[in-house]
Design an enzyme around this catalytic site. Structure first.
Site, PDB file in Angstrom:
ATOM      1  N   GLU A   1       0.685  -1.168   0.177  1.00 47.26           N
ATOM      2  CA  GLU A   1       0.154   0.037   0.059  1.00 47.26           C
ATOM      3  C   GLU A   1       0.787   1.386   0.020  1.00 47.26           C
ATOM      4  O   GLU A   1       1.775   1.402   0.933  1.00 47.26           O
ATOM      5  CB  GLU A   1      -0.895   0.139   1.360  1.00 47.26           C
ATOM      6  CG  GLU A   1      -2.215  -0.871   1.221  1.00 47.26           C
ATOM      7  CD  GLU A   1      -3.122  -0.850   2.388  1.00 47.26           C
ATOM      8  OE1 GLU A   1      -3.706  -1.474   2.512  1.00 47.26           O
ATOM      9  OE2 GLU A   1      -2.748   0.133   3.181  1.00 47.26           O
TER      10      GLU A   1
ATOM     11  N   ASP B   1      -5.618   9.472   9.978  1.00 45.88           N
ATOM     12  CA  ASP B   1      -4.577   9.170  10.324  1.00 45.88           C
ATOM     13  C   ASP B   1      -4.089   9.623  11.702  1.00 45.88           C
ATOM     14  O   ASP B   1      -4.153  10.763  12.112  1.00 45.88           O
ATOM     15  CB  ASP B   1      -3.520   9.171   9.207  1.00 45.88           C
ATOM     16  CG  ASP B   1      -3.709   8.399   8.229  1.00 45.88           C
ATOM     17  OD1 ASP B   1      -3.408   6.871   8.259  1.00 45.88           O
ATOM     18  OD2 ASP B   1      -3.787   8.940   6.841  1.00 45.88           O
TER      19      ASP B   1
END
Ligand code: PLP
Lengths: 277, 423
Positions: free
Chosen positions: A54, A65
């Protein structure tokens, strides 16, 4: 649901199923801490044991995040990274690796301004296999997901602890490649889910789909990877790798001779854990 | 009040007042661009809001709170000396103009701004939904104070995210939040302003989905927030309509409001969108000037459409789609986005969006203090900055309403600093 032909991601999961082990899915942010080091890490990942990569598309406001990936995004942007450079990295990678799937992961805005159709053309041409775009829900499938599928790209969606069975149908509708189970309610790099919960949830997802299920958020150590790998088809590790980059840097944030090695040896350890269970 | 609003929209086939569509779109703008963890929550919120909106008991309770706790209705005040001032300015330029200036006095509300209108609505909703913890973002701290206030009133714990830069420049509001029992979390990411606070609030929400209600302070974010916050703020426009009809026997000709995320503005504008004769101006923060790269917070005049914080809208961004921080002297306008309904109204041309610089806002701030004895917040000082330019060019029978959406108590020390006043 999709009209996709077999993709690199499908082939990789099929091969691992024969091997009888879970995929190690490794997340790094493209361009972190600089283009050269990041390319070295990317190109070294398959040999270190990453089965799927990824590659994060840096964004100024990564709302889902935690601190580790926020910082990595900012390092990349500060070093002058762009979406075109991310695609260049993939193109260069594909020259030497025809089999390891690459999924681009990030937020919608940098794609939207590219804009969408051109981005999808360029990504497919560069050798990208799939997309995870955190802030584009199934309700907006016509904007990005369906055009991506039209170009042979897998559009991978997240299921979370808040995704009930009814919602899961919506989430699965145009998902392909694999289903990404976010094992905690929270941001990347936060706490870890307990393995029994994950087991129950993966079982629930597997009743609803034949797609492989990869589990991420909060997986940091080889032991955790092994435990999750016992129930899931893939184990995603991100913040721990990005943290390894961070701790290898000089005080003013520059790569050292250790940076790539620190990440890749961590990946080797995680990979070994998945191969010995 | 309501019947006036209804009449004007029923008569129209092409109404501008019925948006958004069921997926939360105002034309191209709006939507629900959030992480999957949050999707079930905002779908629940939408259902809960739709039910509450149509429940007379909810509305009655809210009206009672707005009137007796919030201090509504707020007066519509004829600013006589300012009006005379603008007529003098017009005359000095050889003209005969000078609009008749009214202030909608939402700065007189409890807690000192329009933010309480929205907070009372949303806290009632949060309680209905059984939520036990409230979070919010704040820029100028006015929304944070309003949230802390309603949380104290209803006994709910709350945490407020506020950029570290804003904590420093709006310290009186930080002190108020503390006194009201809120936990203030300074955010050091980015430039430490409103967008960073919103990121952090969203991260908290994703983590604490089950018990937490996110009380957004402006008419932006994922659907249903833009429509819901607008509905709670529309009391400003609805009152203005009734008050103006009573005072002058007709509707106003001109409306002016400042735009941060756009909640006070859409609150004033919305009930008038279908009244073609009403000219509407939204005033963005021009900072150091629109030509200064990353030196302003004028998302519509100096930005492009993009996707951030759950909605598609005009954003300050670079060519790569990275979001810029923007700049304004006003912490409440210092946001790189704007509510999606404004983006749509801009493209449709119904509302004109203009900008006022830091300096022009400071001048207007002083003008209001000296001529009207009203110390405005720096946010509505931007609206007044535009009125200063516009009013002398309008005829004397032009009825102009400016939303005085906040008082300047929070800004007096910062402004004294800018003006070099020794205290
Ligand atoms: C007094 C005042 N006016 C305006 C704003 C800007 O917000 P909005 O555009 O949502 O009204 C703020 C925000 O903090 C404020 O405190």
């Amino acid at each position: 649901m999709t009209s996709l032909k077999e993709t690199r991601i499908d082939r990789r999961f099929a091969a691992l199923k024969k091997e009888g082990r879970a995929a190690l899915v490794c997340f790094i942010t493209a361009g972190d801490p600089d283009l050269e080091t990041s390319s070295a890490i990317l190109n070294g990942l398959p040999k270190a044991g990453a089965d799927i990569i990824e590659l994060g598309m840096p964004f100024s406001d990564p709302m889902a995040d935690g601190p580790a990936i926020q910082a990595s995004s900012l390092r990349a942007l500060k070093a002058g990274h762009t979406m075109r450079k991310t695609l260049d990295m993939v193109r260069a990678f594909r020259k030497t690796d025809a089999d390891t799937p690459i999924v681009l992961m990030g937020y919608y805005n940098p794609i939207y301004v590219y804009p969408n159709e051109t981005f999808l053309d360029d990504a497919a041409a560069a050798g990208v296999d799939g997309l995870i775009v955190v802030d584009v829900p199934p309700e907006a499938d016509d904007e990005l997901c369906l055009p991506a599928i039209g170009r042979g790209l897998n559009f991978i969606r997240l299921a979370t602890p808040t995704t009930d069975d009814k919602r899961l149908k919506t989430v699965l509708k145009n998902t392909s490649g694999f289903l990404y189970y976010v094992s905690i309610t929270g941001i990347t790099g936060a706490g870890s889910a307990n393995p029994e919960d994950v087991q129950l949830q993966v079982a629930r997802l597997k009743r609803a789909t034949t797609l492989p299920v990869a589990v991420g958020f909060g997986v940091k150590t080889p032991e955790q990877a092994r435990a999750i790998g016992e129930t899931a088809d893939g184990v995603v590790v991100g913040s721990a790798l990005v943290r390894a980059i961070e701790t290898s840097l000089t005080q003013d944030g520059r790569a050292t001779g250790n940076t790539a090695g620190a990440v890749l040896s961590l990946v080797e350890g995680l990979s070994a854990a998945l191969r010995t269970s | 009040m309501a019947s006036n609003t209804q009449k004007s929209s029923e008569a129209k086939l092409n109404t501008l007042m019925t948006g958004p569509d069921e997926r939360g779109h105002f034309g191209l703008y709006g939507g629900r661009f959030v992480a999957e963890t949050l999707m079930p929550l905002i779908l629940d919120l939408e259902t809960a809001y739709t039910t509450a909106k149509n429940d007379p008991a909810f509305q009655a309770e809210l009206t009672d709170l707005l009137n007796h706790y919030g201090g509504r209705p707020s007066p519509l005040y004829f600013a006589e000396r300012l009006t005379q001032h603008f007529r003098d300015v017009a005359k000095a330029q050889g003209g005969t103009g000078g609009a008749k200036i009214y202030f909608k006095r939402d700065e007189l509300n409890h807690t000192g701004s329009h933010k309480i209108n929205n907070c009372l609505g949303q806290i009632q909703l949060a309680r209905r939904m059984g939520k036990t913890r409230i979070i919010a973002e704040t820029g100028a701290g006015q929304h944070g104070v309003a949230v802390a206030t309603v949380c104290a009133r209803f006994g709910l714990p709350c945490e407020i995210y506020m950029g570290a830069t804003d904590v420093a420049r709006q310290s009186p509001n930080v002190a108020r939040m503390h006194m009201l029992g809120a936990k203030v979390n300074p955010v050091t990411a980015g430039a430490g302003t409103l967008k960073d606070a919103m990121n952090e609030a969203l991260r908290d929400w994703v983590t604490n989905v089950r018990d937490t209600y996110y009380l957004i302070g402006t008419a932006a974010g994922p659907h249903p927030y833009p429509a819901m916050v607008r509905d709670f703020q529309a009391i400003i426009g609805n009152e203005t309509r009734a008050q103006m009809l009573e005072r002058e026997g007709r509707l106003p000709d001109t409306l002016v409001a400042c735009i941060g995320g756009g909640s006070n503005a859409i609150g004033l504008f919305h009930p008038f969108l279908d009244d073609e004769g009403v000219a509407i101006y939204g005033v963005e923060a021009g900072g150091h000037g629109l030509d200064v790269e990353n030196g302003h917070a004028a998302s519509m005049n100096g930005g492009r459409p993009g996707v951030l914080h759950g909605n598609r809208t005009y954003l300050l961004q670079d060519g790569e789609g990275q979001i810029l921080e923007g700049h304004s002297i006003s912490a409440g306008l210092d946001y790189p986005g704007v509510g999606p309904e404004h983006s749509w109204l801009k493209d449709s041309g119904r509302v004109q969006y203009v900008s006022i610089t830091d300096k022009e806002a400071l001048d207007a701030f002083q003008l209001s203090a000296k001529l009207e004895g009203i110390i405005p917040a720096l946010e509505p000082s931007h609206a007044l900055g535009w009125v200063t330019k516009l009013a002398p060019t309008l005829p004397q029978d032009n009825l102009l309403v400016m939303n005085m959406c906040g008082r300047g108590d929070k800004d007096v020390f910062a402004v004294a600093g800018y003006l070099g006043i020794k205290l």
